[in-house]
Design a protein around this motif. Structure first.
Motif, PDB file in Angstrom:
ATOM      1  N   LEU A   1     -13.133 -14.179   5.883  1.00  0.00           N
ATOM      2  CA  LEU A   1     -14.063 -14.224   5.808  1.00  0.00           C
ATOM      3  C   LEU A   1     -14.100 -12.663   6.312  1.00  0.00           C
ATOM      4  O   LEU A   1     -14.330 -11.441   5.021  1.00  0.00           O
ATOM      5  N   ASP A   2     -14.038 -12.583   7.438  1.00  0.00           N
ATOM      6  CA  ASP A   2     -14.206 -10.953   8.414  1.00  0.00           C
ATOM      7  C   ASP A   2     -12.828 -10.157   7.356  1.00  0.00           C
ATOM      8  O   ASP A   2     -13.391  -9.060   7.437  1.00  0.00           O
TER       9      ASP A   2
ATOM     10  N   TRP B   1     -11.422 -10.169   4.522  1.00  0.00           N
ATOM     11  CA  TRP B   1     -12.213  -9.831   3.314  1.00  0.00           C
ATOM     12  C   TRP B   1     -13.252  -8.478   3.140  1.00  0.00           C
ATOM     13  O   TRP B   1     -12.853  -7.766   2.328  1.00  0.00           O
ATOM     14  N   VAL B   2     -13.805  -8.895   3.973  1.00  0.00           N
ATOM     15  CA  VAL B   2     -14.900  -8.214   3.884  1.00  0.00           C
ATOM     16  C   VAL B   2     -14.402  -6.597   4.305  1.00  0.00           C
ATOM     17  O   VAL B   2     -14.916  -5.348   4.103  1.00  0.00           O
TER      18      VAL B   2
ATOM     19  N   PHE C   1     -12.822  -4.889   1.560  1.00  0.00           N
ATOM     20  CA  PHE C   1     -13.751  -4.088   1.064  1.00  0.00           C
ATOM     21  C   PHE C   1     -13.690  -2.930   1.400  1.00  0.00           C
ATOM     22  O   PHE C   1     -14.008  -1.650   0.487  1.00  0.00           O
ATOM     23  N   VAL C   2     -14.811  -3.121   2.449  1.00  0.00           N
ATOM     24  CA  VAL C   2     -15.606  -1.897   3.144  1.00  0.00           C
ATOM     25  C   VAL C   2     -14.060  -0.323   3.436  1.00  0.00           C
ATOM     26  O   VAL C   2     -14.641   0.379   2.447  1.00  0.00           O
TER      27      VAL C   2
ATOM     28  N   ILE D   1     -11.585  -0.194   1.734  1.00  0.00           N
ATOM     29  CA  ILE D   1     -11.335   0.226  -0.176  1.00  0.00           C
ATOM     30  C   ILE D   1     -12.084   1.100  -0.534  1.00  0.00           C
ATOM     31  O   ILE D   1     -12.222   2.056  -1.197  1.00  0.00           O
ATOM     32  N   GLY D   2     -13.641   0.528  -0.429  1.00  0.00           N
ATOM     33  CA  GLY D   2     -14.580   1.257  -0.398  1.00  0.00           C
ATOM     34  C   GLY D   2     -14.743   2.825  -0.122  1.00  0.00           C
ATOM     35  O   GLY D   2     -15.076   3.725  -0.533  1.00  0.00           O
ATOM     36  N   ILE D   3     -14.550   2.953   1.148  1.00  0.00           N
ATOM     37  CA  ILE D   3     -14.008   4.354   2.082  1.00  0.00           C
ATOM     38  C   ILE D   3     -13.514   5.309   1.764  1.00  0.00           C
ATOM     39  O   ILE D   3     -13.124   6.386   0.952  1.00  0.00           O
TER      40      ILE D   3
ATOM     41  N   ALA E   1     -11.793   5.215  -1.779  1.00  0.00           N
ATOM     42  CA  ALA E   1     -12.504   5.559  -2.964  1.00  0.00           C
ATOM     43  C   ALA E   1     -13.243   7.157  -2.376  1.00  0.00           C
ATOM     44  O   ALA E   1     -12.844   7.337  -3.839  1.00  0.00           O
TER      45      ALA E   1
ATOM     46  N   LEU F   1     -19.958   1.416  -2.586  1.00  0.00           N
ATOM     47  CA  LEU F   1     -19.034   0.846  -2.215  1.00  0.00           C
ATOM     48  C   LEU F   1     -18.018   0.926  -3.808  1.00  0.00           C
ATOM     49  O   LEU F   1     -16.798   1.522  -4.558  1.00  0.00           O
TER      50      LEU F   1
ATOM     51  N   ILE G   1     -15.252   2.235  -5.778  1.00  0.00           N
ATOM     52  CA  ILE G   1     -14.401   1.415  -6.310  1.00  0.00           C
ATOM     53  C   ILE G   1     -13.502   3.032  -7.906  1.00  0.00           C
ATOM     54  O   ILE G   1     -12.680   2.904  -8.645  1.00  0.00           O
TER      55      ILE G   1
ATOM     56  N   SER H   1     -13.549   5.943  -9.289  1.00  0.00           N
ATOM     57  CA  SER H   1     -12.136   5.964  -8.409  1.00  0.00           C
ATOM     58  C   SER H   1     -10.803   5.781  -9.172  1.00  0.00           C
ATOM     59  O   SER H   1      -9.516   6.198  -9.643  1.00  0.00           O
TER      60      SER H   1
END
Lengths: 180, 275
Positions: free
Chosen positions: A7-8, A10-11, A14-15, A17-19, A21, B171, B175, B178
């Motif tokens: 889980l850690d 994946w999270v 995710f963070v 990828i968000g940053i 982006a 976030l 995404i 982008s």
């Protein structure tokens, strides 16, 4: 609480990828240079007519963006437009620099063009650009053209053609000598 | 939290009076519900401290609300960007300015479509699930059981879900934007054959970091707070029956969509009013 490593992972992903982006939007989609707040100095210029110059329009010299228009105001005493703009402190301009309002392309956005002079004294914060040239307003240009054509055609005409050519003269002088 | 029953209708009085009283009772009930929602919001903030300190709980919710929404956000972003590329090209080519496609795609996504569409998707994907989960916990008396064990359900159940949603939303919107810009690139440059340099440089000249990107992020943060607040509140306030939970889930999606669009009008008017 026991850690859940999957889980850690994946999270964290995710963070990331968000940053990534956000960084993509900032660096690739936007002009990243604008947020590195570089030191600027503010100048002012007065115009008879600014056309459709807007706040945040670029200030260019030799085609390179050197600053941005920060505010557009109106002087109720002289009936002139007052344009304030910020220029990057890396680019000092001499005191006899002239400012023109130009258009990018035929119908593109309007920008402020600076042409450097030869004065050894440089502008300081808050100075006013003395030599200015107003925007070319398409309607006035077409109007002048039509009047001129009419004046040419009227050389052999029976109607007296004094008033209109006189007007055109006046307009011509104003258009060309918007600078001061 | 106070018990809120229906006000008994006036039976003895005339039909007009009965109707007026029903209208009054309905209005009062709605206002009361709004007040309860506001108090609930403050209570979440008050109990955020302990739940943020146990960050594992928030992590689980980020995984649930954010990671599991990635696929729908990514795929929708790609499609929205591609549609913008196609439609934008059709319109721009009439004015001979197809090079401005990058600007059109990027500005529409960063300013509007990214935050708004991502928030709408988020409300229907994650918001509805949060409402259903909390509502079902209430219906099966798990929340009451927690209170019996001196565990505050607001701190253990509600606040982590709230923060998980609030952290995920910006976030996800970034995404979405982008991927959408890449979708526009696929259509404009790869398929139609515009110049790649013009696509990026026109975009970079027009998109401003502070005015466009940061304002888009602020928008998505506001939407994130609104959507997750509505979702946890509807779940917590649901009637503890199967029907009540299903109604609460529907209300979450409908209310969120309306609130997102209304807030978008307000924020856009504040941020991008022409000068």
């Amino acid at each position: 609480m026991n850690r859940n490593r999957l889980l850690d992972l994946w999270v964290g992903l995710f963070v990331l990828i968000g940053i990534a982006a956000l960084a993509f939007l900032a660096l690739r989609a936007a002009n990243a240079s604008s947020f590195a707040a570089e030191p600027t100095y503010t100048l002012e210029a007065r115009f008879d007519n600014i056309g459709s110059l807007k706040v945040r329009a670029p200030v260019r010299s030799a085609g390179v963006i050197v600053g941005r228009v920060s505010s557009v105001g109106f002087d109720a005493e002289t009936y002139e437009a007052v344009v304030s703009f910020r220029v990057n402190a890396r680019y000092p301009f001499p005191k006899d620099t002239s400012a023109k309002i130009l258009t990018a392309g035929l119908l593109g956005e309007q920008y402020l063009g600076l042409t450097a002079g030869g004065d050894p004294v440089m502008f300081k914060e808050g100075d006013t650009v003395r030599l200015t040239q107003s925007a070319v307003v398409l309607e006035n240009l077409i109007g002048q053209f039509l009047y001129n054509k009419a004046a040419e055609g009227k050389s052999g005409d029976d109607r007296p053609a004094e008033s209109k050519p006189a007007d055109v003269k006046g307009a011509d002088v104003k258009g060309a000598e918007g600078s001061r | 939290m106070a018990e809120r029953g229906n006000v008994p209708p006036a039976q003895a009085a005339g039909p007009v009076r009965a109707r007026t009283e029903r209208l009054g009772a309905w209005t009062l009930q709605k206002i009361e519900r709004l007040g309860f929602a506001a108090r609930f919001f403050l209570a979440i903030l008050r109990f955020s401290g302990p739940s943020l300190r146990r960050f594992g709980l928030v992590m689980r919710e980020i995984h649930f609300a954010g990671v599991l929404s990635l696929v729908i956000i990514g795929v929708s972003g790609l499609f929205v960007g591609m549609v913008l590329g196609l439609q934008g090209y059709e319109t721009l080519v009439r004015y001979g300015s197809a090079e401005a496609l990058g600007t059109l795609v990027a500005l529409s996504l960063v300013r509007e479509l990214g935050p708004v569409v991502a928030a709408l998707l988020f409300a229907s994907r994650a918001g509805s699930a949060i409402t259903a989960e909390i509502g079902l916990m209430k219906a099966t008396e798990q929340l009451a059981a927690m209170e019996m064990m001196a565990v505050e359900p607001l701190a253990r159940v509600v606040a982590p879900r709230f923060w998980g949603g609030v952290i995920s939303m910006p976030l996800l919107a970034a995404i979405f934007s982008s991927v959408g810009i890449l979708g526009g690139y696929l259509i404009g440059v790869v398929t139609i054959g515009l110049d790649a340099g013009a696509y990026w440089s026109q975009m970079q000249a027009a998109v401003d970091f502070r005015d466009d990107v940061i304002n888009g992020v602020i928008k998505s943060c506001v939407f994130g707070v609104a959507v997750t607040w509505i979702a946890v509140f509807e779940g917590y306030d649901a009637a503890p029956t199967a029907e009540g939970v299903s109604r609460a889930t529907t209300r979450t999606v409908v209310t969120s969509a309306l609130v997102i669009l209304a807030l978008d009008v307000l924020l856009t008017a504040l941020m991008f009013r022409g000068t």
